[in-house]
Write an enzyme that holds these catalytic residues in place. Sequence first.
Site, PDB file in Angstrom:
ATOM      1  CG  HIS A   1      74.113  -1.050  69.116  1.00  0.00           C
ATOM      2  ND1 HIS A   1      73.928  -0.936  70.427  1.00  0.00           N
ATOM      3  CD2 HIS A   1      73.490  -0.050  68.456  1.00  0.00           C
ATOM      4  CE1 HIS A   1      72.736  -0.025  70.668  1.00  0.00           C
ATOM      5  NE2 HIS A   1      72.662   0.373  69.065  1.00  0.00           N
TER       6      HIS A   1
ATOM      7  CG  ASP B   1      69.276   2.502  70.749  1.00  0.00           C
ATOM      8  OD1 ASP B   1      69.984   1.697  70.309  1.00  0.00           O
ATOM      9  OD2 ASP B   1      69.540   3.478  71.263  1.00  0.00           O
TER      10      ASP B   1
ATOM     11  CD  GLU C   1      75.359   2.910  68.406  1.00  0.00           C
ATOM     12  OE1 GLU C   1      75.017   3.899  67.751  1.00  0.00           O
ATOM     13  OE2 GLU C   1      74.736   2.690  69.642  1.00  0.00           O
ATOM     14  CD  GLU C   2      73.303   3.084  72.860  1.00  0.00           C
ATOM     15  OE1 GLU C   2      73.507   4.288  72.654  1.00  0.00           O
ATOM     16  OE2 GLU C   2      72.209   2.418  72.645  1.00  0.00           O
TER      17      GLU C   2
ATOM     18  CG  ASP D   1      71.048   1.914  66.257  1.00  0.00           C
ATOM     19  OD1 ASP D   1      70.062   2.068  67.092  1.00  0.00           O
ATOM     20  OD2 ASP D   1      72.354   2.175  66.452  1.00  0.00           O
TER      21      ASP D   1
ATOM     22  CG  HIS E   1      69.386   7.052  73.968  1.00  0.00           C
ATOM     23  ND1 HIS E   1      70.533   7.538  73.856  1.00  0.00           N
ATOM     24  CD2 HIS E   1      69.183   6.073  73.025  1.00  0.00           C
ATOM     25  CE1 HIS E   1      71.034   6.974  73.225  1.00  0.00           C
ATOM     26  NE2 HIS E   1      70.408   5.776  72.479  1.00  0.00           N
TER      27      HIS E   1
END
Length: 393
Positions: free
Chosen positions: A72, A189, A223-224, A244, A324
């Site tokens: 992603h 990410d 995706e997030e 990922d 994150h």
Amino acid sequence: MKKLSIDADYLKATLLELLAIPSPSGLTDEIVHYAVGKLQDLGIESELTRRGTIRALMKGTQSAPDRAIVAHLDTLGAMVSEIKDNGRCALSPIGTWSSRFAEGARVSVFTEHGRYRGTILPLLSSGHAFNEAIDTQPVAWSQLELRIDEDVTTAIDLRNIGVQVGDFVAVDPQPEILDNGYVVSRHIDNKGAVAAFFAALKAVKASDVVLPLDCHPVFTLTEEVGSGATAVLHEDVSEVIGIDVAPSAAGQETKEYGVTIPMKDSAGPHDYHLTRHMISLCRQFEIPFQRDVFKFYHSDAGSAVMAGHDVRTALLCVGTDSTHGYERTHMRALISLAELLVLYMQSPSVLARDKNTRSGIEGFSHQLPEKDLQPINQELPNPIEWFTKHEKE
């Protein structure tokens, strides 16, 4: 199969280029243009869905079944949710991330009239003004506000410069690649895995290897926020590899080197046979790896299955500390991921039977050897005897 050399300089340069392009979910057009350009530079054909998900093609000797490798391009971010009377903005997060990691972030705000710079701050941000109260205020998005670096002290001022509810806020990555190989940045990410993916594609295109199956590099945009690879797979795809980040933290096996192969995440276990195929490749070609189980995690691979695709899935991850948050990984992890992707693209279908979307029981796989099916309690029937009798009939 060959273990191909990975161009580390190309990987680093690609990562920094990706990080330089703001791409919170919903604001991804520019990074789509970049990714398609990279594919074109490598001589790889691609097409776009309506919203811009990229479906590319690496031709193999067999077209069905084929495989997809999915990464992603979207990242975390925020959106203006309120124009406040004090000339600042309340925010709503894009993606799932803690407000504690937003505090102090430098950001860009994209309005219909242009970009403004600013900082995300807690409501009480000055120790000289609020003393110890700044340490006791709650951790929540409602406790943050965006200070824009313009002459604005009222809601009217903000509206006059064009700031509106719904404007996107992109967080600066602030990347550093250290001489010892550590990579520190926001948005590793998933731009770390994407950079490794491009490096793997470059290695394959520069080599004389022949792929046994068509391989579809796929780059998703949501995706997030949970949807990801729900509606983008080709009909003939039987294997989906998501790439990922993996959380390196207490209670996890993940390390910031090698490849993390999750056995399970919040969508459930990944495919038994495909996951063990990846482990076998790592062992055979001496790629360091760790198995792990993720407690609070979803991915493009999981999204594909939840959308109803009858595909085998596995997930290959870059070990990343403080996912994150302000993230960190290592070049060893990125290169190991690229090496494994190259080997996977050269490997045969994990189960030849998968060329058929429907078939009988003949040739269907077994997960447990006969010795493990022997009954522990002698009062139970012996399943081996049942299988043997049934096959003869």
